[in-house]
Design a protein around this motif. Structure first.
Motif, PDB file in Angstrom:
ATOM      1  N   GLN A   1       6.419  10.375   0.546  1.00  0.00           N
ATOM      2  CA  GLN A   1       5.553   9.332   0.048  1.00  0.00           C
ATOM      3  C   GLN A   1       5.721   8.157   1.307  1.00  0.00           C
ATOM      4  O   GLN A   1       6.694   7.874   2.025  1.00  0.00           O
ATOM      5  CB  GLN A   1       6.126   8.662  -1.112  1.00  0.00           C
ATOM      6  CG  GLN A   1       5.327   7.575  -1.577  1.00  0.00           C
ATOM      7  CD  GLN A   1       5.441   6.816  -2.881  1.00  0.00           C
ATOM      8  OE1 GLN A   1       6.753   7.475  -3.577  1.00  0.00           O
ATOM      9  NE2 GLN A   1       4.915   5.977  -3.393  1.00  0.00           N
TER      10      GLN A   1
ATOM     11  N   ARG B   1       0.732  -1.326  -0.022  1.00  0.00           N
ATOM     12  CA  ARG B   1       0.156  -0.122   0.253  1.00  0.00           C
ATOM     13  C   ARG B   1       0.931   1.153  -0.019  1.00  0.00           C
ATOM     14  O   ARG B   1       1.783   1.384   0.603  1.00  0.00           O
ATOM     15  CB  ARG B   1      -0.999  -0.014   1.243  1.00  0.00           C
ATOM     16  CG  ARG B   1      -1.776  -1.342   1.292  1.00  0.00           C
ATOM     17  CD  ARG B   1      -2.578  -1.084   2.531  1.00  0.00           C
ATOM     18  NE  ARG B   1      -3.265  -2.229   2.517  1.00  0.00           N
ATOM     19  CZ  ARG B   1      -4.292  -2.415   3.774  1.00  0.00           C
ATOM     20  NH1 ARG B   1      -4.228  -1.576   4.813  1.00  0.00           N
ATOM     21  NH2 ARG B   1      -5.108  -3.511   3.687  1.00  0.00           N
ATOM     22  N   GLU B   2       0.495   2.312  -0.605  1.00  0.00           N
ATOM     23  CA  GLU B   2       1.044   3.422  -0.742  1.00  0.00           C
ATOM     24  C   GLU B   2       0.305   4.372  -0.462  1.00  0.00           C
ATOM     25  O   GLU B   2      -0.733   4.567  -1.137  1.00  0.00           O
ATOM     26  CB  GLU B   2       1.657   3.603  -2.286  1.00  0.00           C
ATOM     27  CG  GLU B   2       2.991   2.695  -2.724  1.00  0.00           C
ATOM     28  CD  GLU B   2       3.713   2.660  -3.841  1.00  0.00           C
ATOM     29  OE1 GLU B   2       3.287   3.680  -4.571  1.00  0.00           O
ATOM     30  OE2 GLU B   2       4.324   2.027  -4.308  1.00  0.00           O
ATOM     31  N   LEU B   3       0.736   5.646   0.016  1.00  0.00           N
ATOM     32  CA  LEU B   3       0.377   6.977   0.393  1.00  0.00           C
ATOM     33  C   LEU B   3       0.909   8.084  -0.417  1.00  0.00           C
ATOM     34  O   LEU B   3       1.924   8.197  -0.274  1.00  0.00           O
ATOM     35  CB  LEU B   3      -0.056   7.089   1.998  1.00  0.00           C
ATOM     36  CG  LEU B   3      -0.742   5.944   2.784  1.00  0.00           C
ATOM     37  CD1 LEU B   3      -0.679   6.369   4.201  1.00  0.00           C
ATOM     38  CD2 LEU B   3      -1.915   6.194   2.341  1.00  0.00           C
TER      39      LEU B   3
END
Length: 258
Positions: free
Chosen positions: A189, A162-164
């Motif tokens: 990030q 998961r990346e924000l």
């Protein structure tokens, strides 16, 4: 004459004082004292133990051709042992058959072959003398089979990364006359990834039954000794029956009692 009788045994062999000797002694008995083991207190307890996932019986036909290093007259004995060199389990079914998995097994049959050879023949007769030799070979086998689980293996899948990304309206273009750039902030990030280490299922060899037929290939016959034949090559047709257990270490809750 009497001295010769005293120096020989009942079979006519000369008594040799330097021959094998036996010396024995009586061992004393050591007393033991019983010890009470230290145990956990009664109540719920969690343990990690091998749990049987499946037990299966498999029949494998094998054919092997063995060439001996010397000419043989007769096979005296064949001692056999089974060894596994590979055990892999795919615990997922791809053809809509839930509760099953695919088992890959490879191994070999270790054979110690004892056979009689010919070193001399009595002139004018069919008497044959020779030595007993041995030859150790490995007969490989492999198979793939479907197993039905008595209890499903426990696996936890890894999570998808998961990346924000963060928004910014402070990016500036190379052109001073243009408007500010609005969008993703490339300087900041965050990401999340989880890696789970599952217990790998393993296989135990419970029992191996071997039934075989040995066929002498291209034997050499002699008219003077029709009851004897010489050969260096034999073909074996083997039926190998294996009983296997598939296990996995799992955490189990038990209740300890007094």
């Amino acid at each position: 004459m009497s001295d010769n009788k005293e120096n020989t045994n009942d079979y006519g062999y000369v008594k040799d004082p330097s021959c094998a000797k036996v010396k024995s002694q009586v061992e004393s008995l050591t007393e033991q004292i019983s010890v009470t083991p230290t145990v956990i207190t009664p109540g719920p307890t969690f343990v990690k133990i091998p749990v049987v996932l499946a037990e299966t019986n498999i029949t494998i036909p094998v054919e092997a051709t063995i060439t001996l290093d010397q000419v043989a007259l007769e096979i005296k004995r064949i001692k056999k042992n089974v060894f596994l060199t590979q055990s892999r389990i795919i615990p997922f079914s791809q053809d809509n058959r839930p509760g099953t998995g695919i088992l890959f097994i490879a191994g070999f049959i270790r054979k110690n072959i004892e056979f009689a050879t010919q070193t001399c023949t009595t002139v004018g007769s069919s008497n044959v003398c020779g030595d007993i030799r041995h030859c150790t070979v490995e007969v490989p086998f492999n198979f793939t089979t479907r197993i039905t689980f008595l209890r499903q293996p426990i696996f936890i899948e890894n999570t998808i990364p998961r990346e924000l990304e963060f928004f910014t309206d402070e990016l500036e273009s190379c052109d001073v006359c243009s408007d500010p750039v609005i969008g993703r902030n490339p300087c900041d990030q965050s990401s999340l990834f989880r890696e789970v280490f599952n217990e790998k299922p393993f296989t135990e060899l419970v029992r191996a039954d071997i039934t075989e037929v040995d066929i002498h290939t291209n034997p050499v016959l002699n008219c003077k000794t029709p009851t004897e034949q010489k050969f260096t090559k034999l073909t074996e047709k083997v039926i190998l029956n294996l009983t296997l257990k598939v296990l996995q270490n799992q955490q189990v809750r038990i209740t300890a009692i007094e």
